[in-house]
Design a protein around this motif. Sequence first.
Motif, PDB file in Angstrom:
ATOM      1  N   SER A  54       0.818  -1.220   0.000  1.00 15.92           N
ATOM      2  CA  SER A  54       0.000   0.000   0.000  1.00 15.92           C
ATOM      3  C   SER A  54       0.849   1.266   0.000  1.00 15.92           C
ATOM      4  O   SER A  54       0.313   2.368   0.171  1.00 15.92           O
ATOM      5  CB  SER A  54      -0.927   0.008   1.221  1.00 15.92           C
ATOM      6  OG  SER A  54      -1.805  -1.095   1.203  1.00 15.92           O
ATOM      7  N   TYR A  55       2.169   1.113  -0.200  1.00 14.88           N
ATOM      8  CA  TYR A  55       3.021   2.307  -0.227  1.00 14.88           C
ATOM      9  C   TYR A  55       2.501   3.290  -1.266  1.00 14.88           C
ATOM     10  O   TYR A  55       2.210   2.915  -2.402  1.00 14.88           O
ATOM     11  CB  TYR A  55       4.462   1.925  -0.568  1.00 14.88           C
ATOM     12  CG  TYR A  55       5.375   3.125  -0.704  1.00 14.88           C
ATOM     13  CD1 TYR A  55       5.842   3.788   0.407  1.00 14.88           C
ATOM     14  CD2 TYR A  55       5.726   3.609  -1.969  1.00 14.88           C
ATOM     15  CE1 TYR A  55       6.658   4.901   0.291  1.00 14.88           C
ATOM     16  CE2 TYR A  55       6.542   4.721  -2.106  1.00 14.88           C
ATOM     17  CZ  TYR A  55       7.004   5.363  -0.969  1.00 14.88           C
ATOM     18  OH  TYR A  55       7.802   6.476  -1.086  1.00 14.88           O
ATOM     19  N   GLY A  56       2.401   4.551  -0.879  1.00 20.32           N
ATOM     20  CA  GLY A  56       1.867   5.579  -1.763  1.00 20.32           C
ATOM     21  C   GLY A  56       0.450   5.971  -1.406  1.00 20.32           C
ATOM     22  O   GLY A  56      -0.085   6.937  -1.947  1.00 20.32           O
ATOM     23  N   ALA A  57      -0.158   5.256  -0.465  1.00 19.38           N
ATOM     24  CA  ALA A  57      -1.511   5.624  -0.023  1.00 19.38           C
ATOM     25  C   ALA A  57      -1.493   6.919   0.767  1.00 19.38           C
ATOM     26  O   ALA A  57      -2.523   7.584   0.920  1.00 19.38           O
ATOM     27  CB  ALA A  57      -2.111   4.507   0.841  1.00 19.38           C
ATOM     28  N   GLY A  58      -0.315   7.278   1.273  1.00 15.24           N
ATOM     29  CA  GLY A  58      -0.165   8.516   2.032  1.00 15.24           C
ATOM     30  C   GLY A  58       0.983   9.347   1.507  1.00 15.24           C
ATOM     31  O   GLY A  58       1.443   9.162   0.368  1.00 15.24           O
ATOM     32  N   GLU A  59       1.490  10.252   2.314  1.00 13.00           N
ATOM     33  CA  GLU A  59       2.565  11.171   1.937  1.00 13.00           C
ATOM     34  C   GLU A  59       3.880  10.410   1.770  1.00 13.00           C
ATOM     35  O   GLU A  59       4.339   9.733   2.683  1.00 13.00           O
ATOM     36  CB  GLU A  59       2.722  12.241   3.022  1.00 13.00           C
ATOM     37  CG  GLU A  59       3.815  13.242   2.762  1.00 13.00           C
ATOM     38  CD  GLU A  59       3.617  13.977   1.439  1.00 13.00           C
ATOM     39  OE1 GLU A  59       4.462  13.774   0.530  1.00 13.00           O
ATOM     40  OE2 GLU A  59       2.633  14.732   1.339  1.00 13.00           O
ATOM     41  N   THR A  60       4.484  10.507   0.581  1.00  9.37           N
ATOM     42  CA  THR A  60       5.724   9.775   0.322  1.00  9.37           C
ATOM     43  C   THR A  60       6.981  10.633   0.465  1.00  9.37           C
ATOM     44  O   THR A  60       8.073  10.095   0.611  1.00  9.37           O
ATOM     45  CB  THR A  60       5.711   9.162  -1.092  1.00  9.37           C
ATOM     46  OG1 THR A  60       5.528  10.213  -2.055  1.00  9.37           O
ATOM     47  CG2 THR A  60       4.591   8.143  -1.227  1.00  9.37           C
ATOM     48  N   ASP A  61       6.839  11.949   0.423  1.00 10.50           N
ATOM     49  CA  ASP A  61       8.009  12.803   0.600  1.00 10.50           C
ATOM     50  C   ASP A  61       8.509  12.673   2.036  1.00 10.50           C
ATOM     51  O   ASP A  61       7.741  12.885   2.985  1.00 10.50           O
ATOM     52  CB  ASP A  61       7.648  14.262   0.324  1.00 10.50           C
ATOM     53  CG  ASP A  61       8.825  15.184   0.558  1.00 10.50           C
ATOM     54  OD1 ASP A  61       9.743  15.205  -0.269  1.00 10.50           O
ATOM     55  OD2 ASP A  61       8.833  15.873   1.616  1.00 10.50           O
ATOM     56  N   PRO A  62       9.778  12.315   2.234  1.00  8.37           N
ATOM     57  CA  PRO A  62      10.279  12.063   3.590  1.00  8.37           C
ATOM     58  C   PRO A  62      10.099  13.238   4.548  1.00  8.37           C
ATOM     59  O   PRO A  62       9.707  13.046   5.701  1.00  8.37           O
ATOM     60  CB  PRO A  62      11.756  11.741   3.366  1.00  8.37           C
ATOM     61  CG  PRO A  62      11.805  11.203   1.975  1.00  8.37           C
ATOM     62  CD  PRO A  62      10.781  12.003   1.216  1.00  8.37           C
ATOM     63  N   GLU A  63      10.382  14.452   4.089  1.00  5.26           N
ATOM     64  CA  GLU A  63      10.262  15.604   4.984  1.00  5.26           C
ATOM     65  C   GLU A  63       8.804  15.888   5.332  1.00  5.26           C
ATOM     66  O   GLU A  63       8.465  16.156   6.480  1.00  5.26           O
ATOM     67  CB  GLU A  63      10.913  16.833   4.345  1.00  5.26           C
ATOM     68  CG  GLU A  63      12.432  16.727   4.227  1.00  5.26           C
ATOM     69  CD  GLU A  63      13.049  18.024   3.733  1.00  5.26           C
ATOM     70  OE1 GLU A  63      12.304  19.027   3.584  1.00  5.26           O
ATOM     71  OE2 GLU A  63      14.268  18.040   3.493  1.00  5.26           O
ATOM     72  N   ALA A  64       7.938  15.819   4.325  1.00  5.12           N
ATOM     73  CA  ALA A  64       6.511  16.052   4.580  1.00  5.12           C
ATOM     74  C   ALA A  64       5.947  14.939   5.454  1.00  5.12           C
ATOM     75  O   ALA A  64       5.128  15.184   6.347  1.00  5.12           O
ATOM     76  CB  ALA A  64       5.751  16.124   3.264  1.00  5.12           C
ATOM     77  N   ALA A  65       6.400  13.699   5.217  1.00  4.30           N
ATOM     78  CA  ALA A  65       5.917  12.570   6.015  1.00  4.30           C
ATOM     79  C   ALA A  65       6.359  12.704   7.465  1.00  4.30           C
ATOM     80  O   ALA A  65       5.607  12.375   8.387  1.00  4.30           O
ATOM     81  CB  ALA A  65       6.416  11.257   5.421  1.00  4.30           C
ATOM     82  N   ALA A  66       7.590  13.178   7.660  1.00  3.28           N
ATOM     83  CA  ALA A  66       8.107  13.323   9.026  1.00  3.28           C
ATOM     84  C   ALA A  66       7.246  14.274   9.845  1.00  3.28           C
ATOM     85  O   ALA A  66       7.096  14.111  11.057  1.00  3.28           O
ATOM     86  CB  ALA A  66       9.548  13.807   8.991  1.00  3.28           C
ATOM     87  N   ARG A  67       6.657  15.263   9.178  1.00  6.99           N
ATOM     88  CA  ARG A  67       5.811  16.216   9.898  1.00  6.99           C
ATOM     89  C   ARG A  67       4.474  15.608  10.309  1.00  6.99           C
ATOM     90  O   ARG A  67       3.749  16.185  11.126  1.00  6.99           O
ATOM     91  CB  ARG A  67       5.582  17.463   9.033  1.00  6.99           C
ATOM     92  CG  ARG A  67       6.842  18.302   8.834  1.00  6.99           C
ATOM     93  CD  ARG A  67       6.513  19.666   8.250  1.00  6.99           C
ATOM     94  NE  ARG A  67       6.073  19.577   6.876  1.00  6.99           N
ATOM     95  CZ  ARG A  67       6.885  19.619   5.812  1.00  6.99           C
ATOM     96  NH1 ARG A  67       8.188  19.744   5.992  1.00  6.99           N
ATOM     97  NH2 ARG A  67       6.414  19.548   4.586  1.00  6.99           N
TER      98      ARG A  67
END
Length: 270
Positions: free
Chosen positions: A222-235
């Motif tokens: 299911s990778y890609g179902a959410g935020e994939t950018d590491p910096e944006a995901a970290a937030r």
Amino acid sequence: MTGSHPAAGTPTGESGLALTRRARRVNRVLAQTYPYAVAELDFSNAFELLVATVLSAQTTDVRVNATTPGLFARFPDAEAMAHADERELQEIVRPLGFYRNKAAAIQGLSRALVEHHGGEVPGTVDALVALPGVGRKTAFVVLGNAFGVPGLTVDTHFGRLARRLGFTAHQDPVKVEHEVAALFAPRDWTMLSHRLVFHGRRICHAKRPACGACPVARWCPSYGAGETDPEAAARLLKYELAPGREDLLARMLAGASRAELRAEGYSLGA
């Protein structure tokens, strides 16, 4: 539950063996990421855990943990709670919401414990689910964490992650329980439950999973179902990882193998 390989026809189209291997890899990485994963309800004995788990429905563990010290100081065992004043019990659990129903539930199960089990919490699934207000999820929380009996605790987080990871396609908790159990050795069931709950609360959120900060992203269908950018995901992370583990997470996300991580000085366990 059993520990055999699942039958052919997996949710992701993998062979049963491939799914089992991938599932166990995910579990190993989650074990590295959450080495501190435990039941997040505070308790000192089986009775306290049983009551706390029943009270945790439709509220947070943090709120339950703030309420139960006063509750157990006033009613420390099944005998005391069975004979508690109904209004007093309601007032103590009022902060948890649905306080009338919850007070009735914990008093009802306390009375059943006194009447049928000498005031002691039984150590089998059948006996636990026969108590008022106790289902399989609650039973396995108690068995796994108070008695050391392996079991899968299929709550909202567990079910969501099991489906996202392709371990099952079922919505029914009992079917999820049995299908996921087939992928793992029984000794892993209780800790897997904790790890999936931790991961669901911290990274793999219901509405917007933080895929770019996920340590099992490379094994997740299911990778890609959410935020994939590491910096944006970290937030999006709702809780910090264990102190000192952020660098390990970064290395795992970069694809480092266990051998490479050990060579770099990380302690990964067995």
